[in-house]
Design a protein around this motif. Structure first.
Motif, PDB file in Angstrom:
ATOM      1  N   SER A  45     -45.083  60.312 130.416  1.00  0.00           N
ATOM      2  CA  SER A  45     -44.246  59.735 131.468  1.00  0.00           C
ATOM      3  C   SER A  45     -43.242  60.760 131.967  1.00  0.00           C
ATOM      4  CB  SER A  45     -43.485  58.524 130.941  1.00  0.00           C
ATOM      5  OG  SER A  45     -44.382  57.525 130.578  1.00  0.00           O
ATOM      6  N   ASP A 160     -48.115  55.325 136.368  1.00  0.00           N
ATOM      7  CA  ASP A 160     -47.666  55.360 134.967  1.00  0.00           C
ATOM      8  C   ASP A 160     -48.114  54.092 134.252  1.00  0.00           C
ATOM      9  OD1 ASP A 160     -46.539  55.885 132.579  1.00  0.00           O
ATOM     10  OD2 ASP A 160     -44.463  56.020 133.291  1.00  0.00           O
ATOM     11  N   GLU A 161     -49.131  54.223 133.440  1.00  0.00           N
ATOM     12  CA  GLU A 161     -49.700  53.085 132.700  1.00  0.00           C
ATOM     13  C   GLU A 161     -49.771  51.836 133.567  1.00  0.00           C
ATOM     14  OE1 GLU A 161     -49.067  52.722 128.738  1.00  0.00           O
ATOM     15  OE2 GLU A 161     -48.101  54.655 128.429  1.00  0.00           O
TER      16      GLU A 161
HETATM   17 MG   LIG Z   1     -44.633  56.398 129.100  1.00  0.00          MG
END
Ligand SMILES: [Mg+2]
Ligand SMILES: Nc1ncnc2c1ncn2[C@@H]1O[C@H](COP(=O)(O)OP(=O)(O)OP(=O)(O)O)[C@@H](O)[C@H]1O
Lengths: 350, 583
Positions: A45, A160-161
């Protein structure tokens, strides 16, 4: 629009005195679907956010196309990011959420509307334009967040995810949809995940991160078949790692385990290193001894349906072996003394 | 066992032969509930209803009429007062916002070493009753106050900060802005960082980002704070009275009742308008906030991202904060100077300093202080007893109508002090005190009861919170060991609630000690007057101002100690509960 690549050159980043990214180098090709894969806390991240301009300024260079974006404010980068929590603004309708970026770009209202409609069409949610975000399901919110990001035609797309808040079946559906959308738009995309199946099934190439360092870059298959180090070998799928040494005898090379059992290596294999990586499906269990075989004892047995997974004590460690299962065949019992036949043709020595 | 009740089954009495609905089986808790209900009805519902009814009655015949309202709106003075009250409240919200917004913004959005200072200094105005600061503010911001003297001497102009309504607006907004600050800061902190980052990512930044994303998300908190400020200012009597601004609604109600008498209908009409406005603004703010729970902080995610300030920004931030703090602290500073000053008139600062004011104050206000301790003591004690009882009944029993009890006690929040005062005058002047025979309305006990009703909602909240922390299992354990309900409450529940009850007591006591709007209506002789009324009396004459300020300082110290003590008690209680919960 012309596709842009991303080049990350020697990027270091610290939160206070703790260095989280320790010299990252990476090149992502224009139009590529690229995954960052790594365990929790590995810096995925952080790296993604550095590209978008969030968090502390990194050292090094981050080039989007030919433009070094380090030091630029997030709002000037034209990088689209979809947040794990979707971050839809609860006080705005779906339409206003999606139109936000266009309004910020001072587009006339007459042009905003068709663009918003097109973006909503792209994610198949035109009928929800007038809802408020809290009236949407998780999957719908996810798609709106995506629409809100792509409608401004960013140069690259960062995710991000994006699927981690969805339940398992929806996750599979959404990742296909994501890929379809990416192909349709041809947008250079980075996708952060800690789920290797997700990375394997979607990405053209991926980077495995650990401890703020990139461990390996390549296609999913390259990484699985020829891991560059033990971390990657272990992180992608199940790996049996046997210690020992390589012995070269003219044109033939062998790997001799700690217990003294020789395993022949294919021609042209790496001939240095003290570990051999064997995947569970490349080992078979037999009753009788043979070449490339280790003596062992079955410790544990799990029935997985199409396969039976055994844990076998052999070669000075515990080895996982997968045997395909066919109806009516009972396999081996716990405690049985067996021989493990290793298929070393694809084995990697590290 | 000997603990079980009565002699069942022997000799059927009269009660057993009557139908069961005529003789309901009342437990001790039922009886307590009924007693509290009667008390609330008698001390809150009836007086307020009385006010409402009188407003719609012909004063001569007692017949129902709207004539009083026609008269009210027919009078230019009342129309002006209504407008002024509305204007002052609205402007106070605006000015309070102007004070609170930068403070909230700076502390929640940036790494700023003064943040904790701001957050705690934000409470300081609340520990001083606004009317106490009003006189001090005159001396600093008035026509011949410190600031204007300096302005006039150096720049040849002055600013009418304290002229008429301006003065009320300034004093009220400085006093009440913390309501907005606290609520707004909490809201701002509850916004997930990604909300803002998503906007930046799409090209938004700076003030535009604040206006389109951050502020709208913090809106519910802001509205909650702003509505409170509006209502408090609209209902307040003390500040306009001390600043001698009489053309507003609450002072008009007071003046009509105190000069013309309790049969004049205008005081009642104004009361109705005050109550309706309070309820309407609360209702409007609820309507606005419905379905707008924007607390968006994700699990594990931080609130809004804090940014480090650049040197120039830092200077600007510090400048703003210091300016606002000086403004906010000016009533305290002024009061302190006034209390230690000899003569302070037509000069930026007092001519000299002395302790004489404190001596005068002590000699002249022993009765006030003793009365205050008595009244606030009675009020706070009753508050926590009734608060505990209501909390227990609401949370732990299923007695019919328990919610109504809770609502009734809380409804006192919406009743302005003036209205309650008028209601008491009207209701109790018809009764005589037993034995002495004087009219009940001028009996000091009534003052204590009025304070009790006004502080009950706060005490109730404290007791409810305390009881919610006492696990039901502890209670059941005691009962399973054979303790009766009454002994369980005595020996288990109340001791475990002590911290919360004590905190409730202290807060009730401290705030009751400085309450003015209801008491000013009910004080019939100076011998019965509490501290707040004493300050009001002192402040009426220029020569008494020094002593009044000294008494004001006493009031501030009382409230400050109370506030700090209740915080400490709550914290210690929390720690105690946390450590005992460990094993
Ligand atoms: Mg992360
Ligand atoms: N704001 C911050 N301040 C200090 N340290 C931080 C901050 N954000 C992240 N870190 C640290 O940086 C490291 C990398 O964090 P990062 O969020 O990039 O991990 P990740 O790979 O995305 O993990 P996950 O899969 O859990 O999301 C972690 O050790 C984390 O504790």
């Amino acid at each position: 629009m012309e596709k842009k690549g991303i080049k990350i050159e020697d990027v270091h980043l610290s939160f206070g005195s703790t260095e989280v990214l320790k010299g990252v180098n990476l090149e992502i090709k224009p139009g590529e679907f690229f995954a960052f894969l790594g365990p929790s806390g590995s810096g995925k991240s952080t790296l993604l956010r550095a590209i978008a301009g969030f968090g502390p300024d990194p050292r090094g260079r981050i080039l989007i196309g030919n433009r070094d974006v380090v030091g630029m404010s997030p709002w000037t980068r034209n990088v689209g990011m979809v947040f794990q929590s979707y971050a839809l603004w609860p006080h705005m309708s779906v339409r206003d959420n999606v139109g936000f970026g266009l309004k910020e770009r001072k587009l006339p209202t007459s042009q905003i509307r068709p663009k918003v409609d097109a973006a909503l069409d792209l994610v198949d949610l035109s009928h929800l334009a007038d809802r408020m975000p809290n009236q949407l399901s998780g999957g719908q919110q996810q798609r709106i967040a995506l629409a809100r990001t792509v409608v401004v035609e960013p140069e690259v797309l960062l995710l991000d995810e994006p699927l981690s808040n969805l339940d398992a079946s929806l996750r599979v559906q959404m990742r296909r949809e994501l890929l379809r959308l990416q192909r349709q738009l041809g947008l250079t995309t980075i996708f952060v995940t800690h789920d290797q199946e997700e990375a394997n099934t979607t990405s053209d190439r991926m980077a495995v991160l650990d401890g703020g360092v990139i461990q390996q870059v390549g296609t999913p298959q390259e990484l699985y078949d020829t891991p560059a180090n033990l971390f990657v070998a272990n992180f992608l799928g199940t790996a049996n790692i046997l210690e020992g040494r390589v012995e070269v005898d003219g044109a033939d090379a062998r790997f001799v385990t700690k217990t003294g059992d020789p395993l022949s290596l294919p021609k042209g294999a790496v001939t240095s290193g003290s570990n051999i990586v064997l995947r569970p499906q490349n080992i078979s269990i037999t009753k009788k001894a043979g070449a490339n075989a280790l003596e062992g004892k079955i410790l544990h047995k799990e029935f997985l349906g199409s396969q039976i997974r055994y844990l076998v004590a052999a070669g000075g460690t515990e080895i996982v072996v997968d045997q395909s299962h066919s109806a009516g065949v009972d396999g081996f019992d716990t405690g049985a003394l067996v021989h493990l036949q290793a298929n070393t043709s694809g084995a990697v020595v590290l | 066992m000997s603990l079980t009740s009565s002699s069942d089954g022997q000799r059927p009495g009269l009660a057993d032969r009557l139908p069961s609905w005529l003789v309901p089986n009342l437990s001790g808790l039922h009886i307590i509930a009924i007693m509290i209900a009667l008390l609330l009805i008698g001390l809150l519902l009836v007086p307020v209803a009385q006010v409402m009814i009188v407003a719609f009655q012909d004063p001569a015949t007692g017949a129902a009429t709207l004539q009083n309202f026609v008269d009210f709106f027919g009078s230019a003075l009342f129309r002006e007062s209504s407008w002024n009250s509305f204007y002052v409240s609205a402007m106070s919200v605006v000015v309070a916002t102007a004070i609170a917004l930068p403070l909230a913004y700076i502390t929640t959005r940036f790494h700023f070493s003064g943040s904790i200072l701001i957050q705690s200094l934000g409470f300081i105005p609340l520990i001083m009753p606004p009317f106490v600061g009003a006189v001090a503010m005159q001396l600093i911001f008035g026509r011949n106050g410190t600031v204007n003297l300096i302005l006039r001497d150096n720049f040849g102009f002055s600013i009418p900060f304290m002229e008429g309504l301006n003065g009320v607006i300034l004093v009220q907004s400085i006093h009440y802005f913390p309501f907005i600050l606290i609520n707004l800061s909490a809201s701002l902190r509850n916004i997930d960082r990604s909300m803002e980052e998503a906007a930046q990512n799409l090209g938004s930044h700076g003030l535009r980002l604040f206006r389109r994303i951050v502020f709208p998300l913090a809106m519910p908190g802001y509205i909650a704070g702003a509505a409170l400020v509006f209502i408090k200012v609209f209902d307040d009597l003390g500040t306009p009275l001390l600043l001698n601004v009489n053309n507003m609604l609450a002072p008009q109600a007071f003046l009509r009742i105190s000069s013309i008498g309790i049969s004049d209908p205008m005081g009642y009409v104004i009361s109705v308008i005050l109550v309706v406005f309070s309820v309407l603004s609360l209702w409007a703010s609820f309507l606005f906030m419905r379905g707008k729970d924007y607390a968006t902080v994700q699990k594990g995610g931080g609130g809004i991202a804090k940014r480090t300030l650049k040197p120039a920004e830092k200077a600007l931030a510090y400048g703003t904060v210091i300016f606002i703090l000086l403004l906010v602290l000016s009533p305290h500073i002024g009061l302190l100077l006034l209390s230690f000053g000899t003569i302070w008139s037509f000069a930026p600062l007092p001519d000299g300093y002395t302790l004489q004011n404190y001596i005068t104050m002590w000699e002249g206000s022993k009765t006030f202080i003793m009365n205050t301790i008595l009244y606030a003591g009675i009020a706070a004690t009753l508050d926590v007893i009734i608060g505990t009882a209501i909390a227990y009944i609401v949370i732990r029993t299923n007695i019919f109508g328990r919610k109504a009890l809770d609502y009734l006690a809380t409804a006192a929040l919406a009743v302005p002090g003036v209205v309650l005062g008028i209601g008491y005058l009207r209701t109790f002047h018809q009764f005589d005190v037993p034995f002495t025979g004087e009219p009940m309305a001028s009996w000091w006990v009534i003052i204590a009861l009025a304070l009790m009703i006004r502080r009950l909602p706060y005490a109730l909240r404290a007791c409810t919170a305390a009881l919610q922390q006492v696990s039901l299992a502890l209670e059941e354990a005691a009962e399973s060991l054979g303790a009766t309900k009454r002994r369980t409450i005595q020996k288990v529940v109340v001791p475990l609630m002590t911290g919360g009850i004590l905190a409730g007591f202290v807060t009730s006591f401290a705030t009751a000690a400085v309450e003015l709007s209801a008491t000013i209506m009910l004080v019939s002789s100076n011998n019965d007057a509490p501290l707040a009324y004493g300050i009001y009396l002192f402040m009426q004459t220029p020569s008494g101002r020094g002593a009044g300020a000294a008494l004001g300082i006493v009031a501030v110290i009382v409230v400050a100690i109370g506030t700090i003590a209740s915080q400490i008690i709550i914290e210690r209680d929390k720690k105690l509960k946390a450590s005992s919960g460990d094993h």
